[in-house]
Design an enzyme around this catalytic site. Structure first.
Site, short mmCIF file in Angstrom:
data_model
loop_
_atom_site.label_atom_id
_atom_site.label_comp_id
_atom_site.label_asym_id
_atom_site.label_seq_id
_atom_site.Cartn_x
_atom_site.Cartn_y
_atom_site.Cartn_z
N HIS A 30 54.86 42.27 -8.15
CA HIS A 30 53.93 41.30 -8.55
C HIS A 30 53.30 41.87 -9.96
CE1 HIS A 30 54.51 41.23 -4.22
NE2 HIS A 30 53.85 40.06 -4.32
N HIS A 70 49.12 43.94 -3.33
CA HIS A 70 50.55 43.60 -4.06
C HIS A 70 50.54 43.71 -5.48
CE1 HIS A 70 47.21 40.27 -4.32
NE2 HIS A 70 47.87 40.01 -5.71
N GLY A 118 47.61 45.54 1.63
CA GLY A 118 48.77 44.67 1.48
C GLY A 118 48.50 43.43 2.33
N ASP A 159 41.28 36.97 -4.78
CA ASP A 159 41.09 35.90 -4.01
C ASP A 159 41.31 35.86 -2.45
OD1 ASP A 159 39.97 34.22 -6.36
OD2 ASP A 159 42.05 34.33 -7.01
N ILE A 191 43.55 31.74 -9.20
CA ILE A 191 45.08 31.49 -8.71
C ILE A 191 45.47 32.26 -7.35
CG2 ILE A 191 47.32 32.04 -9.33
CD1 ILE A 191 46.40 29.69 -10.71
N HIS A 263 52.24 35.51 -10.29
CA HIS A 263 52.03 36.25 -8.99
C HIS A 263 53.20 37.26 -8.51
CE1 HIS A 263 50.32 37.26 -5.09
NE2 HIS A 263 51.76 37.08 -4.83
N ARG A 352 36.05 52.41 32.78
CA ARG A 352 34.94 52.04 31.81
C ARG A 352 33.84 53.07 32.08
NH1 ARG A 352 31.29 46.86 32.47
NH2 ARG A 352 31.65 46.56 34.67
N SER A 379 28.98 46.75 28.44
CA SER A 379 30.50 46.62 28.95
C SER A 379 31.28 47.78 28.64
CB SER A 379 30.88 45.10 28.90
OG SER A 379 30.10 44.19 29.03
N GLU A 406 35.06 42.09 15.77
CA GLU A 406 36.28 43.16 16.33
C GLU A 406 37.11 43.37 15.19
OE1 GLU A 406 36.01 40.12 17.59
OE2 GLU A 406 35.15 40.46 19.60
N HIS A 456 37.96 46.25 30.46
CA HIS A 456 38.18 44.74 31.25
C HIS A 456 39.82 44.51 31.07
CE1 HIS A 456 34.03 44.94 30.85
NE2 HIS A 456 33.82 43.83 31.61
N HIS A 468 39.67 35.43 29.36
CA HIS A 468 39.07 36.94 29.26
C HIS A 468 40.33 37.93 30.08
CE1 HIS A 468 35.76 35.01 27.67
NE2 HIS A 468 35.07 36.24 27.54
N ARG A 515 37.40 47.17 34.63
CA ARG A 515 35.90 46.96 34.87
C ARG A 515 35.53 47.22 36.16
NH1 ARG A 515 33.78 42.27 37.42
NH2 ARG A 515 31.67 41.57 36.96
C1 LIG Z 1 46.93 38.77 5.77
C2 LIG Z 1 47.98 38.32 4.42
N1 LIG Z 1 48.25 36.98 4.48
C3 LIG Z 1 49.09 36.77 3.49
C4 LIG Z 1 49.79 37.51 2.62
C5 LIG Z 1 50.67 37.30 1.64
N2 LIG Z 1 49.95 37.04 0.28
C6 LIG Z 1 50.22 38.00 -0.70
S1 LIG Z 1 49.23 37.78 -2.12
C7 LIG Z 1 48.65 36.34 -1.67
C8 LIG Z 1 47.57 35.60 -2.28
C9 LIG Z 1 47.68 35.63 -3.65
O1 LIG Z 1 46.30 35.32 -4.18
P1 LIG Z 1 45.49 36.31 -4.74
O2 LIG Z 1 44.96 37.07 -3.64
O3 LIG Z 1 44.38 35.75 -5.54
O4 LIG Z 1 46.35 37.52 -5.44
P2 LIG Z 1 46.61 37.02 -7.22
O5 LIG Z 1 47.79 36.20 -7.00
O6 LIG Z 1 45.51 36.33 -7.74
O7 LIG Z 1 47.05 38.22 -7.64
C10 LIG Z 1 49.23 35.88 -0.29
C11 LIG Z 1 49.11 34.83 0.70
C12 LIG Z 1 49.12 38.74 2.75
N3 LIG Z 1 49.58 39.67 1.72
N4 LIG Z 1 48.38 39.05 3.66
MG LIG Z 2 43.84 35.14 -7.25
#
Ligand SMILES: Cc1ncc(C[n+]2csc(CCOP(=O)(O)OP(=O)(O)O)c2C)c(N)n1
Ligand SMILES: [Mg+2]
Length: 652
Positions: A30, A70, A118, A159, A191, A263, A352, A379, A406, A456, A468, A515
């Site tokens: 990436h 990434h 990741g 994002d 993006i 990306h 528990r 609980s 959780e 539980h 549950h 439980r």
């Molecule tokens: C929980 C999860 N779902 C999906 C992915 C696969 N994935 C990796 S990066 C990404 C989104 C990329 O967009 P952003 O987070 O904005 O990173 P950018 O491309 O701007 O660096 C996704 C869906 C992941 N790594 N983790």
């Molecule tokens: Mg982004």
């Protein structure tokens, strides 16, 4: 173009091109995010973070969490340039077998990586736990004129991180808890993989964070180092956690800038050439000008920072020898001496509740033990006597109310345990382990000794019904590598299960608790839990074996009694933990479960997987039902008669 470039720009571009070149060479990775966020990484690792490349484990270092895992090459590039033990050769082997530069950052694998990231959202949520650990440890140990715990926790989130629910859960708690030394940068590049964030991420993120109780700021241009410096200064001054939106351009400087095409794939030779021209980078792949190395070498600075801290610790040791001893022990992760013998029990009790009693006995002896629950404290029996509530006003409190969150709980527990100084556990219903599974998985992958308390534990929870009642959960947790699952059968086994969980350093443990009340076993037998499985009751020259876990152990004992009346010689094995049992020498395992002896397993859960030991399984391969628990249990086949018949059918 290059002559006039100052060292900062040259260094920022070095980070960019290390990322570009490593991704090109690996033909995978990436590049876009590192290219855009290189200025921030440069600033953090060169000016802002108090870190020491020569000792990545220095306890008072600032933490940096790359939540957007990434973008791993961003982190590898700055670790390399600032002098961590991550040579250029490793960057050239990005994403290759056995390299120190895996696709996403992995804790314990690469020096300087604080947490495995990741799965989006996990990093920021885990960082909340780290910031909480700092705040609590500072409250516990700092004294006027002696500040020995004092660091920031920085996060770079994308994002995707802020779209994921877990980041919202954890950020809400960070606001409530007033974690002022948590500073999150949001790579606001508009993006994600599918394209523009207009597709699916249009809320006012900063307004949302303000509503969580955060301080929010904007930096309009990710390349503006002074604006970043200023924002960080303001963030440090504020009493709230801070979110700094950094407007950036993914794939900055390349023809693919601002496109999702930057990306997650190599730029390709043509685009790389164009980027070299655009950014004025004349060097061949992986070549970094000497002056950049000199400019970015943080070893001397890091050593000096750490030595200053060590001097502060020496003064602290003189002024507060007991506190010093305690802090040192805790930072090393050494256990205090814990109770060896279980408290006495005199009547049937839910495991528990027995777990609560075990915690009452352990907590006073183990000040680093922190507990919590996702709004099921009464609980889960997770609040030991004397564990005061943690709050913004009472940072010394040892009990955490996570609310109904959780997933964040799981990640925050991991962060507390990764930070050092604390051992944290948290509770919810077993069925809701599904709501936090990604955090459990990361604990297992990282080898973080988080304790998950799941009460539980079966259809025997009764009236709350199939929503549950866990069915597949036990086996699906057992399927996770490096997670120890322990389902004790009685109060005494429960005590020993806690001993195992707290002594374990290499990974997480899930305690699976009833439980309903269950009878007591002989305490000296129950100690067999320490081996994962043991012969609970035997017969002379047994003809068959009934293996059971948890509450079904008592069913197995009743079935044995029925068979005994028929003149049958039956052994009963309690097998609370398959993982712990598997870790025993083969001779012991064969002694407990002699190969060839007809074996029935009884467990109120999915039968899948028990074939390993069983010739026949009395399990549950359907959902439960809502009714008083003795009836649910019986109607779904958990009767001594059925278990006895199952074994009889195997005996000649
Ligand atoms: C929980 C999860 N779902 C999906 C992915 C696969 N994935 C990796 S990066 C990404 C989104 C990329 O967009 P952003 O987070 O904005 O990173 P950018 O491309 O701007 O660096 C996704 C869906 C992941 N790594 N983790
Ligand atoms: Mg982004």
């Amino acid at each position: 173009m290059t002559e006039t470039k100052d060292l900062a720009t040259l260094s920022v571009n070095a980070i960019r091109f290390l990322a570009i070149d490593a991704v090109e060479k690996a033909k995978s990775g990436h590049p876009g995010m590192p290219m855009a966020m290189a200025p921030l990484a440069y600033l953090l690792y060169r000016e802002v973070l108090r870190h020491n490349p020569l000792d990545p484990a220095w306890p008072n270092r600032d933490r940096f969490v790359l939540s957007a895992g990434h973008g791993s090459m961003l982190l590898y590039a700055v670790l390399h340039l600032t002098g961590y033990d991550l040579p250029l050769e490793e960057l050239k082997r990005f994403r290759q077998w056995g390299s120190k530069t895996p696709g996403h950052p992995e804790y314990g694998h690469t020096p300087g990586v604080e947490v495995t990231t990741g799965p989006l959202g996990q990093g920021i949520a885990t960082a909340v736990g780290m910031a909480l650990a700092e705040r609590k440890l500072a409250a516990e140990f700092n004294r006027p004129g002696h500040v020995v715990v004092d660091h920031y926790t920085y996060v770079l989130a994308s994002d995707g991180d802020l779209m994921e629910g877990v980041s919202g859960e954890a950020s809400s708690l960070a606001g409530t808890w007033g974690l002022s030394k948590l500073i999150v940068f949001w790579d606001d590049n508009r993006i994600s993989i599918d394209g523009s964030t207009d597709l699916a991420f249009t809320e006012d993120v900063l307004a949302r964070y303000r509503a969580y109780g955060w301080h929010t700021l904007r930096v309009e241009d990710a390349n503006d180092l002074n604006a970043l410096r200023h924002a960080i200064k303001l963030a440090k001054l504020d009493e709230r956690p801070s979110l700094i939106a950094v407007r950036s351009h993914i794939g900055y400087g390349s023809p693919k800038q601002d496109s999702h095409k930057a990306h997650g794939e190599p730029l390709g030779p043509e685009a790389v050439e164009a980027t070299r021209k655009n950014l004025g980078w004349p060097y061949p792949p992986f070549e970094v000008p000497e002056e950049v190395y000199r400019h970015m070498d943080m070893r001397k600075r890091g050593k000096a920072l750490q030595e200053a801290w060590e001097r502060a610790m020496e003064a602290y040791a003189k002024a507060f020898p007991d506190l010093y001893e305690e802090l040192s022990r805790r930072l090393k992760g050494e256990l205090p001496s814990l109770p060896e013998e279980p408290p006495a029990f005199d009547k049937p009790i839910a495991t528990r509740a027995a777990s609560g009693k075990a915690l009452d006995a352990i907590a006073p002896k183990m000040p680093e033990l922190l507990g919590g629950s996702a709004d099921l404290t009464p609980s889960n029996n997770t609040q030991a006597q004397g564990m005061a509530d943690y709050s913004r006003e009472n940072p010394l409190g040892r009990y955490l109310h996570f609310g109904v969150r959780e997933h964040a709980m799981g990640a925050i527990l991991n962060g507390l345990n990764l930070h050092g100084g604390y051992r944290a556990y948290g509770g919810t219903f077993l069925v809701f382990s599904d709501y936090m599974r990604p955090a459990v998985r990361l604990a297992a992958l990282m080898g973080t000794p988080t304790v998950f308390v799941y009460t539980h534990d079966s259809i025997a929870l009764g009236e709350d019904g199939p929503t549950h009642q866990p069915v597949e959960h036990l086996m699906s947790l057992r399927a996770m590598p490096n997670l120890w699952v322990i389902r004790p059968a009685d109060a005494y086994e429960t005590f020993y299960a806690w001993q195992v969980a707290l002594r374990r350093k290499e990974g997480p443990t899930a305690l699976i608790l009833t439980r309903q009340a269950v009878p007591l076993l002989p305490p000296e037998k129950a100690k067999g839990l320490l081996k994962g499985g043991y012969v609970l009751e035997d017969a002379e020259e047994p003809e068959g074996v009934i293996v059971a876990t948890g509450s079904e152990v008592h069913l197995a004992l009743k079935a044995k009694a029925l068979l005994q009346e028929k003149g049958r010689r039956v052994r009963v094995v309690s097998l609370p933990s398959l993982e712990l049992f598997a870790a025993q020498p083969e001779a012991y395992r064969k002694e407990v479960l002699p190969p060839g002896l007809p074996t029935v397993v009884v467990e109120a859960g999915a039968s899948l997987g028990w074939e390993r030991y069983a010739h026949k399984v009395v399990g549950l391969d359907r959902f439960g039902a809502s009714a008083p628990y003795p009836e649910v249990y019986e109607r779904l086949g958990f009767t001594p008669e059925r278990v006895a018949e199952a074994l009889l059918s195997l005996l000649v």
